[in-house]
Write a protein that holds these residues in place. Structure first.
Motif, PDB file in Angstrom:
ATOM      1  N   ASP A 203       0.861  -1.179   0.000  1.00 44.45           N
ATOM      2  CA  ASP A 203       0.000   0.000   0.000  1.00 44.45           C
ATOM      3  C   ASP A 203       0.901   1.234   0.000  1.00 44.45           C
ATOM      4  O   ASP A 203       1.937   1.237   0.668  1.00 44.45           O
ATOM      5  CB  ASP A 203      -0.901   0.002   1.244  1.00 44.45           C
ATOM      6  CG  ASP A 203      -2.008   1.039   1.168  1.00 44.45           C
ATOM      7  OD1 ASP A 203      -1.691   2.243   1.158  1.00 44.45           O
ATOM      8  OD2 ASP A 203      -3.186   0.645   1.123  1.00 44.45           O
ATOM      9  N   THR A 204       0.494   2.247  -0.722  1.00 42.41           N
ATOM     10  CA  THR A 204       1.311   3.468  -0.765  1.00 42.41           C
ATOM     11  C   THR A 204       1.502   4.066   0.621  1.00 42.41           C
ATOM     12  O   THR A 204       2.528   4.696   0.903  1.00 42.41           O
ATOM     13  CB  THR A 204       0.679   4.519  -1.689  1.00 42.41           C
ATOM     14  OG1 THR A 204      -0.678   4.750  -1.277  1.00 42.41           O
ATOM     15  CG2 THR A 204       0.683   4.036  -3.135  1.00 42.41           C
ATOM     16  N   THR A 209       4.644  -0.141  -3.011  1.00 44.32           N
ATOM     17  CA  THR A 209       3.708  -1.168  -3.459  1.00 44.32           C
ATOM     18  C   THR A 209       4.396  -2.351  -4.131  1.00 44.32           C
ATOM     19  O   THR A 209       3.763  -3.119  -4.842  1.00 44.32           O
ATOM     20  CB  THR A 209       2.677  -0.566  -4.440  1.00 44.32           C
ATOM     21  OG1 THR A 209       3.376   0.007  -5.557  1.00 44.32           O
ATOM     22  CG2 THR A 209       1.827   0.489  -3.762  1.00 44.32           C
ATOM     23  N   VAL A 212       2.593  -5.706  -3.698  1.00 49.74           N
ATOM     24  CA  VAL A 212       1.225  -5.934  -4.170  1.00 49.74           C
ATOM     25  C   VAL A 212       1.168  -7.087  -5.154  1.00 49.74           C
ATOM     26  O   VAL A 212       0.276  -7.953  -5.089  1.00 49.74           O
ATOM     27  CB  VAL A 212       0.663  -4.648  -4.823  1.00 49.74           C
ATOM     28  CG1 VAL A 212      -0.654  -4.945  -5.533  1.00 49.74           C
ATOM     29  CG2 VAL A 212       0.452  -3.571  -3.779  1.00 49.74           C
TER      30      VAL A 212
END
Length: 225
Positions: A203-204, A209, A212
């Motif tokens: 997640d930023t 990221t 992800v």
């Protein structure tokens, strides 16, 4: 996609893992939290995650007590039937102690706890966990461990390399791991263990990221199965 996260006394990355899985599983309702004393897994699972932390206070060898928890019999059976299982940090230690992955995680070469971002080089895309990356790509993922020094006998190392089962290598080994290994795969490439934490780069708001695609690859594999 239905996922489960196994919780042990001392797990501290279970929620992080559950959130990362929920983001690719269609919501938190598709992720079950399973206590280590349970003897059975929820029905209809597609993937099991074993989180980081300090299960049972890291007494004995890290992961050795957790590997003998009642739920691990069901996890081993799930994996042996072809289910997807991954373990991160302490989860990697538990997977080696349970026999699902070869080798052992030993005390860091510098005998100190390490908590920092590291660079990883992707070594294979022939697994659901790495399929969204490219071979040779370098990603940044945090580590946080005291016993992350991966070791295995020469024959095991030869087999891991020859069978394309090294998932990630450190560009600069922080812990002394043999052959710079940061993560490995089982023979069928459906079980992965790695010391770094992709769930902490998913997640930023967590600073990046790069993790992800680790979770997206699992979802991709289940859709195409």
């Amino acid at each position: 996609m239905r996922a489960a996260v196994i919780q042990f006394p001392g797990s501290n990355c279970d929620r992080d893992m559950a959130v990362a899985l929920a983001n690719v599983a269609g919501g938190a309702e598709n992720v079950s939290m399973v206590w280590h004393k349970d003897a059975e897994l929820p029905k209809g699972l597609d993937v099991i995650g074993i989180p980081g932390g300090f299960s049972f206070g890291d007494y004995l060898r890290c992961g050795a007590i957790a590997a003998r928890s009642p739920i691990m019999d069901a996890v081993v059976e799930f994996a042996n039937k072809g289910g997807y299982v991954f373990g991160l940090c302490n989860g990697f230690q538990i997977l080696t102690e349970s026999g699902l992955l070869p080798g052992v995680l030993m005390r860091n070469a510098g005998l100190k706890y390490i908590c920092k971002d590291v660079e990883l080089r992707v070594e294979t895309t022939a697994s659901p966990f790495t399929s969204r990356y490219t071979v040779g790509e370098v990603v940044t993922v945090p580590v946080a461990h005291h016993d992350g020094n991966y070791s295995a006998d020469p024959e095991t190392l030869k087999r891991l390399v020859g069978d394309d089962r090294v998932a990630f290598r450190y560009t600069e080994t922080p812990n002394g791991s043999v052959d710079d290994i940061a993560g490995i795969l089982s023979a069928n490439k459906r079980v992965l263990g790695m010391m770094p934490h992709p769930e902490r780069r998913a997640d930023t708001q967590l600073g990046g990221t790069d993790g992800v695609r680790f979770f997206e690859g699992i979802a991709d594999a289940l859709v195409s199965a």
